[in-house]
Design an enzyme around this catalytic site. Structure first.
Site, PDB file in Angstrom:
ATOM      1  N   ASP A  56       0.861  -1.183   0.000  1.00  0.00           N
ATOM      2  CA  ASP A  56       0.000   0.000   0.000  1.00  0.00           C
ATOM      3  C   ASP A  56       0.899   1.235   0.000  1.00  0.00           C
ATOM      4  OD1 ASP A  56      -1.693   2.089   0.503  1.00  0.00           O
ATOM      5  OD2 ASP A  56      -2.644   1.184   2.277  1.00  0.00           O
ATOM      6  N   TYR A 145     -12.436  11.908  -3.110  1.00  0.00           N
ATOM      7  CA  TYR A 145     -11.635  11.646  -4.311  1.00  0.00           C
ATOM      8  C   TYR A 145     -11.136  12.972  -4.893  1.00  0.00           C
ATOM      9  CZ  TYR A 145     -10.500   9.669  -8.947  1.00  0.00           C
ATOM     10  OH  TYR A 145      -9.877   9.277 -10.097  1.00  0.00           O
ATOM     11  N   LYS A 149      -7.198  14.279  -4.986  1.00  0.00           N
ATOM     12  CA  LYS A 149      -6.480  14.518  -6.242  1.00  0.00           C
ATOM     13  C   LYS A 149      -6.043  15.971  -6.362  1.00  0.00           C
ATOM     14  CE  LYS A 149      -6.649  10.380  -8.239  1.00  0.00           C
ATOM     15  NZ  LYS A 149      -5.433   9.597  -8.545  1.00  0.00           N
ATOM     16  N   TYR A 159       6.732  19.662  -5.027  1.00  0.00           N
ATOM     17  CA  TYR A 159       7.978  18.885  -5.221  1.00  0.00           C
ATOM     18  C   TYR A 159       8.719  19.366  -6.467  1.00  0.00           C
ATOM     19  CZ  TYR A 159       8.166  15.466  -1.482  1.00  0.00           C
ATOM     20  OH  TYR A 159       8.348  14.869  -0.260  1.00  0.00           O
TER      21      TYR A 159
END
Ligand code: UDP
Length: 319
Positions: A56, A145, A149, A159
């Site tokens: 996971d 969801y 996202k 990043y």
């Protein structure tokens, strides 16, 4: 290249893994099999370049091998699934994206995030260009969801800007094709399974809501091109041909030759009324355009479901 692909045993993940393998790359596939399928994993395991790790990605993991690309596709994607798995959906989009980006940073690998048209929510701009910021209910059932996202996109850009990771973000619009689970719960699999079984086709609301359906081979080709391009900003990949749900039901009934009836069910909360990608950027930057129209895609998908239903007593799943 050696590719790390999360969600490799899923519908899109397994097709994408095959695409990399076919072009001579190695794929390490990660999956926890919450919505991924063992069948997809064993298909991929026939390729010598494929290795499966059952894990996971919401929990951290470390790799000794060099890795050149990380593609984060692990997530429940059907509303029926994320209604049942709200916490896992939030975790894989947030913690999972953070972990996958951490691997990309450590390995100096290119990173691609599987994002979604759901970041546009119930859109007030139509069709949706990448510059549209969306209309999402943070606390509705779809919020788990959509917001996961949206967070994943923000984390990916952080990043990129802060750690200089080479990132890509694909916003995937409704995609269908072979290897969707018969009980996936999304509209194309539901209607084909219902038509083949002779069960009523379940139309939510009056069926006037629209979606724009992309055949899986087209979608995977667009994602593959985006990964190889140098475009960092989010990019819509989807088929811009828009249909009402009633029109989709007609196509499925015609192509299966089924006489199944139609059944009306309540429209779920926050169900987007319209959805259609503006793909000008994919066209101009990637030279990509979908080739398979809805009728042809449905024709290519029916034999897969016929076979799957011949092997099991699987049924459609509704909200
Ligand atoms: N839908 C439907 N019957 C079903 C499943 C879905 O009418 O059995 C409708 C749903 O209300 C939505 C559209 O089909 O308007 C697409 O739903 P899906 O779950 O495939 O994906 P979404 O685009 O909503 O994430």
């Amino acid at each position: 290249m050696r590719i790390l692909l999360t969600g490799a045993a899923g519908f899109l993940g397994s097709h994408l893994a095959e695409r990399f393998l076919r072009d001579g790359h190695e794929v390490i596939g990660l999956d926890n099999f919450v919505t991924g399928s063992r069948e997809n994993a064993s298909l991929l395991s026939k390729h010598p370049g494929f290795r499966l790790i059952e894990h996971d990605i919401s929990k951290s993991c470390y790799f000794d091998d060099p890795i050149d690309g990380v593609l984060h596709f692990a997530s429940p994607a059907s509303p029926v699934d994320y209604l049942e798995l709200p916490i896992q959906t939030l975790k894989v989009g947030s913690l999972g994206t953070h972990n996958a980006l951490g691997i990309a940073l450590a390995k100096n690998a290119r990173f691609l995030l599987a994002s979604t048209s759901e970041v546009y929510g119930d859109p007030l701009v139509h069709p949706q260009p990448e510059t549209y910021w969306g209309n999402v209910n943070t606390v509705g059932f779809r919020g788990v969801y959509d917001e996961a996202k949206r967070f994943a996109e923000a984390m990916t850009m952080a990043y990129h800007r802060h750690h200089a990771v080479d990132t890509r973000i694909v916003r995937i619009f409704n995609t269908y094709g072979p290897r969707m689970r018969p009980g996936d719960g999304r509209v194309v699999s539901n209607f084909i399974v219902q038509a083949l079984r002779g069960d009523p086709l379940t139309i939510y609301g009056d069926g006037s809501q629209t979606r724009s359906f992309c055949y899986v081979d087209d979608e995977v080709d667009g994602i593959y091109r985006l990964f190889q391009s140098n475009r960092v900003e989010p990019t819509n990949i989807g088929n811009p041909n828009e249909f009402t749900i009633l029109e989709l039901a007609d196509v499925v009934l015609e192509e299966t030759g089924s006489g199944a009836p139609i059944e009306s069910l309540p429209l779920p909360a926050d169900d987007p009324k319209v959805r259609r990608p503006d793909i000008s950027i994919a066209r101009s930057v990637l030279g990509w355009d979908p080739r398979v129209d809805l009728r042809e895609g449905i024709r290519r998908t029916i034999p897969y479901f016929r076979e799957a239903l011949g092997r099991s007593n699987a049924k459609a799943r509704t909200l």
